[in-house]
Structures are given as C-alpha cells and as structure tokens.
Design an enzyme around this catalytic site. Structure first.
Site, PDB file in Angstrom:
ATOM      1  N   HIS A 204       0.814  -1.347  -0.121  1.00 35.94           N
ATOM      2  CA  HIS A 204      -0.043  -0.089  -0.074  1.00 35.94           C
ATOM      3  C   HIS A 204       0.921   1.343  -0.077  1.00 35.94           C
ATOM      4  O   HIS A 204       0.285   2.519  -0.165  1.00 35.94           O
ATOM      5  CB  HIS A 204      -0.900   0.144   1.279  1.00 35.94           C
ATOM      6  CG  HIS A 204      -0.285   0.402   2.613  1.00 35.94           C
ATOM      7  ND1 HIS A 204       0.225  -0.638   3.126  1.00 35.94           N
ATOM      8  CD2 HIS A 204       0.036   1.376   3.205  1.00 35.94           C
ATOM      9  CE1 HIS A 204       0.902  -0.257   4.357  1.00 35.94           C
ATOM     10  NE2 HIS A 204       0.705   1.114   4.576  1.00 35.94           N
TER      11      HIS A 204
HETATM   12  C1  UD1 Z   1      -2.159   5.342   5.452  1.00 40.44           C
HETATM   13  C2  UD1 Z   1      -0.896   5.998   5.894  1.00 40.44           C
HETATM   14  C3  UD1 Z   1       0.093   5.294   6.013  1.00 40.44           C
HETATM   15  C4  UD1 Z   1      -0.253   3.684   6.915  1.00 40.44           C
HETATM   16  C5  UD1 Z   1      -1.447   3.196   5.835  1.00 40.44           C
HETATM   17  C6  UD1 Z   1      -2.044   2.229   6.790  1.00 40.44           C
HETATM   18  C7  UD1 Z   1      -0.664   8.475   5.403  1.00 40.44           C
HETATM   19  C8  UD1 Z   1       0.037   9.619   4.785  1.00 40.44           C
HETATM   20  N1  UD1 Z   1      -0.306   7.208   5.256  1.00 40.44           N
HETATM   21  O1  UD1 Z   1      -1.728   4.951   3.986  1.00 40.44           O
HETATM   22  O2  UD1 Z   1       1.309   5.496   6.577  1.00 40.44           O
HETATM   23  O3  UD1 Z   1       0.706   2.799   6.609  1.00 40.44           O
HETATM   24  O4  UD1 Z   1      -2.598   4.314   5.940  1.00 40.44           O
HETATM   25  O5  UD1 Z   1      -2.681   1.292   6.197  1.00 40.44           O
HETATM   26  O6  UD1 Z   1      -1.333   8.933   6.471  1.00 40.44           O
HETATM   27  N2  UD1 Z   1      -9.167   4.155   0.589  1.00 40.44           N
HETATM   28  C9  UD1 Z   1     -10.214   3.587   0.591  1.00 40.44           C
HETATM   29  N3  UD1 Z   1     -11.072   3.194   1.603  1.00 40.44           N
HETATM   30  C10 UD1 Z   1     -10.662   3.259   2.912  1.00 40.44           C
HETATM   31  C11 UD1 Z   1      -9.377   3.908   3.052  1.00 40.44           C
HETATM   32  C12 UD1 Z   1      -8.709   4.072   1.861  1.00 40.44           C
HETATM   33  O7  UD1 Z   1     -11.028   3.560  -0.482  1.00 40.44           O
HETATM   34  O8  UD1 Z   1     -11.263   2.890   3.952  1.00 40.44           O
HETATM   35  C13 UD1 Z   1      -8.353   4.561  -0.622  1.00 40.44           C
HETATM   36  C14 UD1 Z   1      -8.819   5.946  -1.132  1.00 40.44           C
HETATM   37  O9  UD1 Z   1      -8.620   5.666  -2.591  1.00 40.44           O
HETATM   38  C15 UD1 Z   1      -7.427   6.549  -0.517  1.00 40.44           C
HETATM   39  C16 UD1 Z   1      -6.406   5.655  -0.720  1.00 40.44           C
HETATM   40  O10 UD1 Z   1      -7.032   4.384  -0.192  1.00 40.44           O
HETATM   41  O11 UD1 Z   1      -7.154   7.694  -1.198  1.00 40.44           O
HETATM   42  C17 UD1 Z   1      -5.111   5.880   0.286  1.00 40.44           C
HETATM   43  O12 UD1 Z   1      -5.572   6.088   1.624  1.00 40.44           O
HETATM   44  P1  UD1 Z   1      -4.871   6.782   2.720  1.00 40.44           P
HETATM   45  O13 UD1 Z   1      -5.512   6.733   4.051  1.00 40.44           O
HETATM   46  O14 UD1 Z   1      -4.591   8.396   2.471  1.00 40.44           O
HETATM   47  O15 UD1 Z   1      -3.425   6.281   2.744  1.00 40.44           O
HETATM   48  P2  UD1 Z   1      -2.865   4.829   2.973  1.00 40.44           P
HETATM   49  O16 UD1 Z   1      -2.200   4.458   1.623  1.00 40.44           O
HETATM   50  O17 UD1 Z   1      -3.997   4.007   3.418  1.00 40.44           O
HETATM   51  N1  UDP Z   2      -3.522  -6.099   8.648  1.00 42.28           N
HETATM   52  C1  UDP Z   2      -4.939  -6.596   8.979  1.00 42.28           C
HETATM   53  N2  UDP Z   2      -5.504  -7.127   7.987  1.00 42.28           N
HETATM   54  C2  UDP Z   2      -5.186  -6.954   6.366  1.00 42.28           C
HETATM   55  C3  UDP Z   2      -3.717  -6.453   6.521  1.00 42.28           C
HETATM   56  C4  UDP Z   2      -3.051  -5.866   7.649  1.00 42.28           C
HETATM   57  O1  UDP Z   2      -5.383  -6.907  10.028  1.00 42.28           O
HETATM   58  O2  UDP Z   2      -5.859  -7.328   5.677  1.00 42.28           O
HETATM   59  C5  UDP Z   2      -2.720  -5.653   9.832  1.00 42.28           C
HETATM   60  C6  UDP Z   2      -1.752  -6.151  10.149  1.00 42.28           C
HETATM   61  O3  UDP Z   2      -1.489  -7.439  10.526  1.00 42.28           O
HETATM   62  C7  UDP Z   2      -0.970  -4.932  11.009  1.00 42.28           C
HETATM   63  C8  UDP Z   2      -1.591  -3.735  10.434  1.00 42.28           C
HETATM   64  O4  UDP Z   2      -2.935  -3.991   9.973  1.00 42.28           O
HETATM   65  O5  UDP Z   2      -1.037  -5.556  12.373  1.00 42.28           O
HETATM   66  C9  UDP Z   2      -0.727  -2.990   9.505  1.00 42.28           C
HETATM   67  O6  UDP Z   2      -1.524  -2.193   8.776  1.00 42.28           O
HETATM   68  P1  UDP Z   2      -1.025  -1.570   7.435  1.00 42.28           P
HETATM   69  O7  UDP Z   2      -0.034  -2.612   6.903  1.00 42.28           O
HETATM   70  O8  UDP Z   2      -2.212  -0.946   7.081  1.00 42.28           O
HETATM   71  O9  UDP Z   2      -0.110  -0.342   7.977  1.00 42.28           O
HETATM   72  P2  UDP Z   2       1.576  -0.012   8.402  1.00 42.28           P
HETATM   73  O10 UDP Z   2       1.929  -0.886   9.200  1.00 42.28           O
HETATM   74  O11 UDP Z   2       2.119  -0.344   7.073  1.00 42.28           O
HETATM   75  O12 UDP Z   2       1.437   1.410   9.003  1.00 42.28           O
END
Ligand code: UD1
Ligand code: UDP
Length: 359
Positions: A204
């Site tokens: 992601h």
């Molecule tokens: C965010 C965090 C990242 C973290 C990750 C955990 C920032 C800058 N990034 O990244 O550090 O590792 O969360 O998962 O805060 N979207 C949906 N539904 C949702 C959520 C997101 O459709 O419920 C889609 C949207 O198109 C959105 C994109 O995912 O624009 C990215 O979501 P966003 O929260 O901006 O960043 P993450 O990649 O999730």
């Molecule tokens: N995770 C989850 N379901 C999934 C993918 C990840 O519960 O389908 C959990 C994972 O085990 C970990 C946390 O989400 O505990 C990590 O989140 P993510 O990878 O979104 O973000 P990051 O750790 O990179 O910030």
C-alpha cells in the site's frame, strides 16, 4: 479523573490502541476516542472495533480520503473543535499517518500535552509522507514512547530527551491475539489454503503504487511457483484497476486477490505462510514475531532489527530481486534477538502518562 483524548483514524492505529485502551480503562483515566475516518471501509475500520474490543469512538470526524494537505488540514480543524470542547489533560497519537500529525498539531496549538506512541522511528527518507509526519510529531510531543533501542537512539540524535523506552504496543497486541486467532480464525479453511503452501503479500505504500512499481511487483508474482494470497488495500486496488493490472492478476492461477481481512485472520495467514512479501511496517514485525521469512518491498525499513537478525530482506520493487528472494531467501533460524519489549509496553505507557499528567 484525568482525561485523555486519543486520535486515531487508520487501520494500524486500531490494532496499536487495543491494549493501551484496555490499560487506560483499568486506571483512573478517562479516554475520549476521536476517529478521523481516514480509513472508513468496513474491512479497514469497523471490523477491528468489533473484533478487538476497542472502545467505540466518541467522535467521528468523517474526513475520509483526499490529498495530503486536504486530509491533514481537515483533521487539524476538526480535532481542534473537539479539544476545545473536551479540554483534555493529554492527547495521545500513534505512529506516522496524517491523522497522527494533525492530531498532534491540533493539541500543540492549544498547548495541550501530547503523548506519541511509536516515537523515534526513522527511514531517513523525507520523500516518504510518513517520515515528515513522524519527525514533526516527535518534535512537538511531550512524551515520546519509543518501542526499541534504535528509536531511542534516533530521538537522542535529534536532541530529544523526553523519551521512554517502553517496548512495542504491537507486540502486546500480537501476544494477546495470536492465541485467540488460533482458536477462532477459519480463514485457511475459507480460502482452502494449506499451511506453508502459499505466500502472503500486502502492498500500500505510496512508493509502490505507481505504475512502474506495481507492474514490476506483479510481474514477479506471475513467476512465483507458489500461490500468492493478496489481501488488497482499497487504495492499491484502485491503482491496480487504473493501470489495468487487476484483470491480469485476477485471471492468474498463482495470485489470489481478496479483500483486506480482520486482524485475527491476518495473523493466521501470516503464521501459515511460507514467506511474506510486504511494504507494511506492522506486518514486517509480525512476520518477525512469528519467525516467518519476510521480503520487504522497499529499499529501507524503520524496523532495522528484523533485517539485522536476517529475518527480513529489502528488495524494493525490483522484479529480479523479488523473484530471487521468493526462490532463495532463507533466514538463519538460530539468530533471533527479540528487541520489541516484554509484551507490557501498554501498561508502562499508561503508568508514565498518569505520572506525567500529575506533574
Ligand atoms: C495510510 C498512511 C500510511 C499507513 C496506512 C495504513 C498516511 C500518509 N499514510 O496510507 O502511513 O501505513 O494508512 O494502512 O497517512 N481508501 C479507501 N477506503 C478506505 C481507506 C482508503 O478506498 O477505507 C483508498 C482511497 O482511495 C484513498 C487511498 O485508499 O485515497 C489511500 O488511503 P490513505 O488513508 O490516504 O493512505 P494509505 O495508503 O491508506
Ligand atoms: N492487517 C490486517 N488485515 C489486513 C492487512 C493488515 O489486520 O488485511 C494488519 C496487520 O496485521 C498489521 C496492521 O494491519 O497489524 C498493519 O497495517 P498496515 O499494513 O495497513 O499499515 P502499516 O503498518 O504499514 O502502517
């Protein structure tokens, strides 16, 4: 009774807060939970509140997705309103997301004490949005809860002294939930998977969702001899569709695209995977806790301990490096210097917060 406002909004926050909120509830502290709704899909959000027994949010800010400036700005504005109303003794934030930074900034502007859990992590790459978020949050926080010695060293090197080495709250959550997961998860049966006969991947990070990186990673997956199970983050899914990679992966016999799964299910998928390929910070650590070889789809990591012990290898999004690691990467199973605490980080954090508010 002291009042703490916890600002959360993204999937990993819910897992990180689970044990801490539990400890807060046991002590003479009141917790008000503010959910920014940075993540809002059922599989990225509600599923964790249901499964992990986390307190239901007192406020939903409904910020949702958007550019970094938009998202951070909206959260800042809306958290400020909550803080003015609640007037807490301390604001607690986790990790390095836009919700983390905006929550901390809102508190700093109102001169409210800030506690930062997972302080001191560094990739030393300012092109990562998370690096900006964590550096700024650390520098405006009053209490820095560092999960590892490396984090303490990083804070020290930046002249910060207000840190406490507590261990990692994700290790607490892992220890608490792995047994429950083993008893209750049916994910292997549901997906018809056999232990050690598949690889698990999650992607992601911003650096991996451009067309070139996703294309290169997908090409490497196509060459894998083992099935690759891929719970797909909604943002990544959007890009896979936009670049027309989705249909190829969907048709491929060796990639199984599924929706994101619950924490208990992902722990079981991790535990039974032959190897894990990920750019997730949390999953790199869980792979290490479970002693599963981890191939990290990045060129650096904040969790250097996992690489130092040889359980994690950095391959970025290079097709050849990924394919070779899938075929050949094997850790030395005798090297394992667990450096993530004793599973009591949450308890220590809540105790320190109580004492700090008293002062
Ligand atoms: C965010 C965090 C990242 C973290 C990750 C955990 C920032 C800058 N990034 O990244 O550090 O590792 O969360 O998962 O805060 N979207 C949906 N539904 C949702 C959520 C997101 O459709 O419920 C889609 C949207 O198109 C959105 C994109 O995912 O624009 C990215 O979501 P966003 O929260 O901006 O960043 P993450 O990649 O999730
Ligand atoms: N995770 C989850 N379901 C999934 C993918 C990840 O519960 O389908 C959990 C994972 O085990 C970990 C946390 O989400 O505990 C990590 O989140 P993510 O990878 O979104 O973000 P990051 O750790 O990179 O910030």
């Amino acid at each position: 009774m002291y009042k703490i406002v916890t600002v959360v909004g993204a999937r990993p926050h819910f897992i990180k807060m689970s044990q801490v909120s539990n400890e807060i509830a046991k002590k003479n502290l009141q917790e008000i939970v503010v959910h920014t709704n940075q993540h809002y899909d059922y599989e990225m959000n509600n599923i964790f509140f249901k499964q992990l027994n986390i307190p239901e949010p007192d406020y939903h800010l409904e910020v949702g997705s958007g550019s970094h400036g938009y998202q951070t700005g909206e959260i800042l504005k809306k958290v400020e309103q909550v803080l003015l109303k609640e007037n807490p003794d301390l604001v607690l934030v986790y990790g390095d997301t836009n919700s983390t930074l905006a929550g901390a900034l809102a508190a700093a502007k109102l001169k409210i004490k800030i506690g930062h859990i997972e302080a001191g992590l560094r990739s030393f790459n300012k092109r990562m949005p998370e690096e900006i978020n964590r550096v700024v949050t650390d520098h405006i926080s009053d209490l820095l809860f560092a999960p590892t010695e490396t984090a303490v060293k990083n804070l020290h090197n930046e002249g910060l002294k207000n840190f406490h080495l507590t261990g990692d709250v994700m290790y607490d959550a892992f220890l608490h939930n792995i047994k429950v997961a083993e008893r209750n998860s049916k994910i292997l049966e549901e997906l018809e998977l056999k232990p050690k006969e598949y690889l698990l991947t999650t992607i992601h990070r911003a650096e991996n969702v451009d067309k070139k990186s996703l294309g290169s990673i997908s090409d490497a997956f196509a060459e894998s001899e083992k099935l690759i199970v891929f719970p797909t983050h909604p943002g990544t899914l959007k890009y896979l569709k936009a670049y027309k990679i989705f249909d190829t992966l969907k048709k491929s016999d060796n990639v199984l695209l599924i929706k994101p799964v619950s924490y208990l299910d992902i722990l079981i998928l991790e535990k039974n995977a032959k190897k894990i390929l990920t750019d997730s910070g949390g999953i790199q650590k869980e792979a290490y806790f479970l002693k599963i070889p981890c191939i990290t789809l990045r060129d650096r990591t904040e969790w250097v301990e996992t690489v130092d012990d040889g359980w994690n290898i950095l391959v970025d999004s290079d097709k050849e490096k990924i394919s070779r690691a899938i075929r050949e990467f094997e850790p030395n199973r005798h090297v394992y210097a667990h450096k993530f605490g004793d599973g009591k980080a949450s308890e220590k954090i809540v105790k320190i917060m109580g004492t700090a508010i008293d002062k």
